[in-house]
Design a protein around this motif. Structure first.
Motif, short mmCIF file in Angstrom:
data_model
loop_
_atom_site.label_atom_id
_atom_site.label_comp_id
_atom_site.label_asym_id
_atom_site.label_seq_id
_atom_site.Cartn_x
_atom_site.Cartn_y
_atom_site.Cartn_z
N LYS A 236 -63.16 -69.33 47.66
CA LYS A 236 -61.95 -68.67 47.15
C LYS A 236 -61.61 -67.36 47.85
O LYS A 236 -60.48 -67.06 48.09
CB LYS A 236 -62.01 -68.47 45.64
N MET B 66 -58.54 -65.52 51.74
CA MET B 66 -58.67 -66.02 50.37
C MET B 66 -57.71 -67.18 50.17
O MET B 66 -56.70 -67.28 50.88
CB MET B 66 -58.41 -64.92 49.34
N CYS B 67 -58.06 -68.03 49.24
CA CYS B 67 -57.15 -69.13 48.92
C CYS B 67 -55.97 -68.53 48.15
O CYS B 67 -56.11 -67.54 47.43
CB CYS B 67 -57.84 -70.25 48.18
N GLN C 280 -54.38 -69.58 45.65
CA GLN C 280 -54.54 -69.65 44.19
C GLN C 280 -55.25 -68.39 43.69
O GLN C 280 -54.85 -67.78 42.70
CB GLN C 280 -55.31 -70.90 43.77
N TYR C 281 -56.31 -67.98 44.38
CA TYR C 281 -57.02 -66.75 44.02
C TYR C 281 -56.10 -65.54 44.20
O TYR C 281 -56.09 -64.64 43.37
CB TYR C 281 -58.29 -66.61 44.87
#
Length: 179
Positions: free
Chosen positions: A17, A83-84, A86-87
């Protein structure tokens, strides 16, 4: 998991993440550096070595090739991370975004230049140094402040060889509804 390819690096970022580009004693986050299994610079070899070259390229290529999945930015303290998204949306942005008006005067001036037209780091240094008494170090600190507060971001345009900055919302308009 030992990483040797861009595809493996992509999977790693999505799995963890958020990760540092290079390791740091200031953070407990995993780092891409610790996971990449490529040779470093060999004796007599010119350049950085395959490991550093791969990581340095991937920090730009991952968000460029997977803009809806991976974000490149800075943490407080200036640590570079991947980072992804979503994170970014659920954790990082709500905790770290600050309006430009909360930034220092030099950061606000840099933002105004970037807001009008995307600029490279070298162009910003040239333009801001004309203000008098503004060192390269102070300009770099202002750029980090703008990245940490999620006001500017490195352009994901394919093929860019130099850091080119644009407003965060220009590259990530999906966050406009959050402000």
């Amino acid at each position: 998991m030992k990483i040797k390819t861009l595809e493996q690096a992509h999977k790693f970022v999505l799995k963890v993440k958020v990760c540092l580009i290079f390791g740091s004693k200031k953070s407990t986050l995993p780092s891409l550096w610790d996971m990449v299994d490529l040779p470093g610079r060999q004796p007599g070899q010119k350049g950085w070595g395959r490991k550093v070259e791969a990581i340095w390229a991937w920090k730009n290529e991952l968000p460029a090739q997977f803009p809806s999945e991976i974000f490149y930015g800075k943490l407080p303290g200036g640590l570079a991370v991947l980072m992804c998204t979503q994170y970014l949306r659920e954790e990082h942005y709500p905790q770290h975004h600050k309006p430009v008006s909360d930034c220092g005067p030099l950061a606000r001036r840099a933002y105004e230049l970037i807001r009008r037209e995307s600029r490279t780091t070298a162009e910003l240094r040239r333009e801001l140094s004309t203000l008098g008494g503004v060192s390269k170090s102070r300009i770099d600190t202002a750029l980090v402040e703008l990245q940490v507060t999620l006001n500017i971001v490195r352009s994901n345009a394919p093929g860019l060889k130099t850091d080119t900055w644009l407003p965060f919302f220009e590259q990530h308009p999906e966050f406009l509804s959050d402000d």
